[in-house]
Enzyme design. Structure first.
Site, PDB file in Angstrom:
ATOM      1  N   CYS A 126      -4.035  12.532  -2.078  1.00 12.86           N
ATOM      2  CA  CYS A 126      -3.170  12.359  -0.912  1.00 12.86           C
ATOM      3  C   CYS A 126      -1.944  11.538  -1.246  1.00 12.86           C
ATOM      4  CB  CYS A 126      -3.927  11.751   0.263  1.00 12.86           C
ATOM      5  SG  CYS A 126      -4.326   9.997   0.108  1.00 12.86           S
ATOM      6  N   TYR A 127      -2.058  10.634  -2.254  1.00 12.58           N
ATOM      7  CA  TYR A 127      -0.918   9.795  -2.608  1.00 12.58           C
ATOM      8  C   TYR A 127       0.143  10.558  -3.398  1.00 12.58           C
ATOM      9  CZ  TYR A 127      -3.708   6.011  -0.803  1.00 12.58           C
ATOM     10  OH  TYR A 127      -4.450   5.212   0.033  1.00 12.58           O
TER      11      TYR A 127
ATOM     12  N   LYS B 215      -7.036   0.638  -7.894  1.00 16.82           N
ATOM     13  CA  LYS B 215      -7.779   1.629  -7.119  1.00 16.82           C
ATOM     14  C   LYS B 215      -7.800   2.951  -7.876  1.00 16.82           C
ATOM     15  CE  LYS B 215      -8.747  -0.918  -3.511  1.00 16.82           C
ATOM     16  NZ  LYS B 215     -10.141  -1.216  -3.111  1.00 16.82           N
TER      17      LYS B 215
ATOM     18  N   HIS C 219       0.858  -1.187   0.000  1.00 21.26           N
ATOM     19  CA  HIS C 219       0.000   0.000   0.000  1.00 21.26           C
ATOM     20  C   HIS C 219       0.891   1.233   0.000  1.00 21.26           C
ATOM     21  CE1 HIS C 219      -2.526   3.145   1.843  1.00 21.26           C
ATOM     22  NE2 HIS C 219      -3.561   2.477   1.355  1.00 21.26           N
TER      23      HIS C 219
ATOM     24  N   HIS D 202      -6.629  16.114   2.917  1.00 20.45           N
ATOM     25  CA  HIS D 202      -6.228  16.152   1.516  1.00 20.45           C
ATOM     26  C   HIS D 202      -5.551  17.471   1.153  1.00 20.45           C
ATOM     27  CE1 HIS D 202      -8.926  12.625   1.105  1.00 20.45           C
ATOM     28  NE2 HIS D 202      -8.024  12.285   0.199  1.00 20.45           N
TER      29      HIS D 202
ATOM     30  N   ARG E  60      -3.038   1.687  -4.312  1.00 24.74           N
ATOM     31  CA  ARG E  60      -2.841   0.265  -4.584  1.00 24.74           C
ATOM     32  C   ARG E  60      -3.266   0.007  -6.027  1.00 24.74           C
ATOM     33  NH1 ARG E  60      -6.593  -2.835  -0.721  1.00 24.74           N
ATOM     34  NH2 ARG E  60      -7.742  -0.872  -0.643  1.00 24.74           N
TER      35      ARG E  60
ATOM     36  N   ASP F 262      -5.926   9.348  -6.107  1.00 23.02           N
ATOM     37  CA  ASP F 262      -6.270  10.107  -4.902  1.00 23.02           C
ATOM     38  C   ASP F 262      -5.143  11.106  -4.655  1.00 23.02           C
ATOM     39  OD1 ASP F 262      -6.634  11.035  -2.223  1.00 23.02           O
ATOM     40  OD2 ASP F 262      -7.758   9.234  -1.726  1.00 23.02           O
TER      41      ASP F 262
ATOM     42  N   ASP G 224     -11.048  18.859   2.342  1.00 19.05           N
ATOM     43  CA  ASP G 224     -10.880  18.612   3.766  1.00 19.05           C
ATOM     44  C   ASP G 224      -9.426  18.911   4.103  1.00 19.05           C
ATOM     45  OD1 ASP G 224      -9.248  16.034   3.618  1.00 19.05           O
ATOM     46  OD2 ASP G 224     -11.049  15.425   2.529  1.00 19.05           O
TER      47      ASP G 224
ATOM     48  N   ASP H  56      -9.329  15.045  -3.210  1.00 17.94           N
ATOM     49  CA  ASP H  56      -8.646  13.842  -3.701  1.00 17.94           C
ATOM     50  C   ASP H  56      -8.835  13.650  -5.196  1.00 17.94           C
ATOM     51  OD1 ASP H  56     -11.333  13.046  -3.523  1.00 17.94           O
ATOM     52  OD2 ASP H  56     -10.826  10.988  -3.023  1.00 17.94           O
TER      53      ASP H  56
END
Length: 429
Positions: A279-280, A274, A228, A344, A271, A277, A341, A334
């Site tokens: 945040c990644y 998926k 992950h 993020h 991952r 996003d 938020d 995201d």
């Protein structure tokens, strides 16, 4: 090269699905279409060079949050240190002044969350937890004053860390809690900032993290679990603190991390299979500067030339963050059609920082240190700095944000200041 300037139609980058649709493939197609629509406008208008980071709106989003939160945020009642960290880090990245009033309020808030038995809880009278302790220590680093540093009871914090330590080298997240690679990173990162790294604390941890690397090269939460993006960052950053990255299969980790960048969106998934996003952009994007340093270190050991800088992912990632992840009223998201938020906003901007700034490692100074123990005592985190001659900013030049530390994710000067303060105040276990 980014996504938008490629010499072929964007439509060629859509995922090619077969006739058997699934929930995953349907959501992937919808997400690609949302990003495609935004990218297409920029491509048709040839406006990529004028894209702007809405700095003022994002600063307002964070400062308004620090003044008070709507009642629906009660769901994060056990995450007060995280809220403080996310908002203050946003302001620090954006170059907004951390005023004396904010510092005083921050010290007052965090001090109420420290437990006499060691560590910090998510709220007053809540049990200590490794993740919120990490957030509290990072918040203190951002506040950056003697008053803030001195509120940490390092003696009880160290004793609590040792209560989390397991015989196999892993750490549980809280007393009676689960083993998780986040625990290893949160403890080691906090200990590095506060000069609490000891042979006793780190015994067996590097070997346990090594066993968390999966068959595909990524790193999971425990040995045998699926890899992950967030766990991979925790594992790699912890190994860098320990000086044990040679125990990992670095080339396969690099291949795995590279595979997580989406071909149309340019952002990262956490991952395989998926959705993208924002945040990644940090959790996966921050792997690359660390990997670059590790591979360069390995080349130097072999007396080879410095490895190629790992910058291929940068422009595409910045396109995704600046075009698809900015909410028009402030804050970052995201993916398109989501609400902003603080989590993020923090990690999208952290990823933007990581992609803009080329961080370097002082190999010469590292070589001059005589013992492994010296390097393990938090010194490794002091060896990172920004190469100000190599800044890559997509769009308007004003889009540049401050450089974040690739191991701790606080701005580099704030991380160094805290480490140096506690180096002058050593702790005896």
């Amino acid at each position: 090269m980014g996504i938008i300037d490629r010499p072929f139609p964007l439509e060629q980058l859509f995922t090619k699905n077969d006739e058997y649709s699934t929930e995953s493939s349907t959501q992937q197609s919808k997400t690609e279409k949302l990003v495609y629509d935004l990218f297409k406008v920029v491509k048709e208008k040839n406006s990529l060079k004028t894209i702007r980071l809405n700095r003022i709106a994002h600063i307002k989003f964070a400062t308004d949050g620090l003044k008070g939160l709507h009642k629906h945020w009660v769901v994060l009642d056990a995450n007060k240190p995280w809220l403080c960290y996310w908002m203050l880090h946003v302001l620090d990245l954006l170059g907004h002044d951390i005023t004396q009033e904010l510092i005083s309020r921050g010290v007052s808030t965090i001090s109420k969350l420290q437990n006499a038995t060691g560590g910090f809880g998510g709220g007053p009278a809540q049990i200590s937890h490794a993740a919120v302790t990490y957030a509290a220590v990072n918040t203190i680093a951002i506040l950056g004053t003697k008053e803030a540093y001195d509120l940490i009871d390092r003696e009880s914090l160290y004793k609590w860390f040792m209560k989390l330590k397991q015989p196999d080298g892993s750490f549980i997240m809280h007393e009676g809690g689960e083993v998780d690679i986040r625990g290893a990173y949160c403890v080691l990162a906090s200990a590095a900032l506060t000069n609490l790294i000891t042979p006793e604390l780190i015994a067996g941890t590097a070997d346990w993290i090594r066993r968390c690397q999966a068959f595909d090269g990524g790193i999971g939460g425990e040995p045998g679990l699926e890899a992950h993006g967030g766990y991979a960052f925790c594992g790699l950053a912890a190994m860098e603190i320990l000086g044990k990255t040679d125990l990992l299969d670095v080339p396969s980790l690099f291949r795995w991390a590279s595979s997580l960048q989406m071909q149309l969106e340019g952002g990262f998934q956490g991952r395989p299979n998926k959705l993208v996003d924002g945040c990644y952009s940090f959790w996966v994007g921050a792997l690359f500067p660390i990997l670059e340093i590790i591979m360069t270190r390995q080349q130097l050991k072999k007396n080879d030339a410095k490895c190629k800088e790992l910058d291929e992912y940068i422009e595409a990632l910045q396109e995704y963050l600046l075009i698809a992840c900015q909410y028009h009223k402030g804050g970052l998201i995201d993916k398109p059609k989501r609400s902003p938020d603080y989590y993020h906003t923090c990690y999208c901007l952290s990823g933007l920082s990581t992609s803009q700034h080329h961080v370097i490692y002082d190999f010469e100074k590292a070589a001059s240190l005589n013992t492994e123990q010296e390097l393990n005592a938090g010194d490794r985190s002091l060896l990172w700095s920004e190469d100000e001659t190599k800044i890559l900013v997509l769009g308007d030049p004003s889009n540049v944000v401050n450089a974040t530390h690739p191991i701790h994710n606080v701005t580099i000067p704030k991380a160094k200041k805290m480490i140096e303060y506690f180096r002058e105040n050593p702790f005896s276990s």
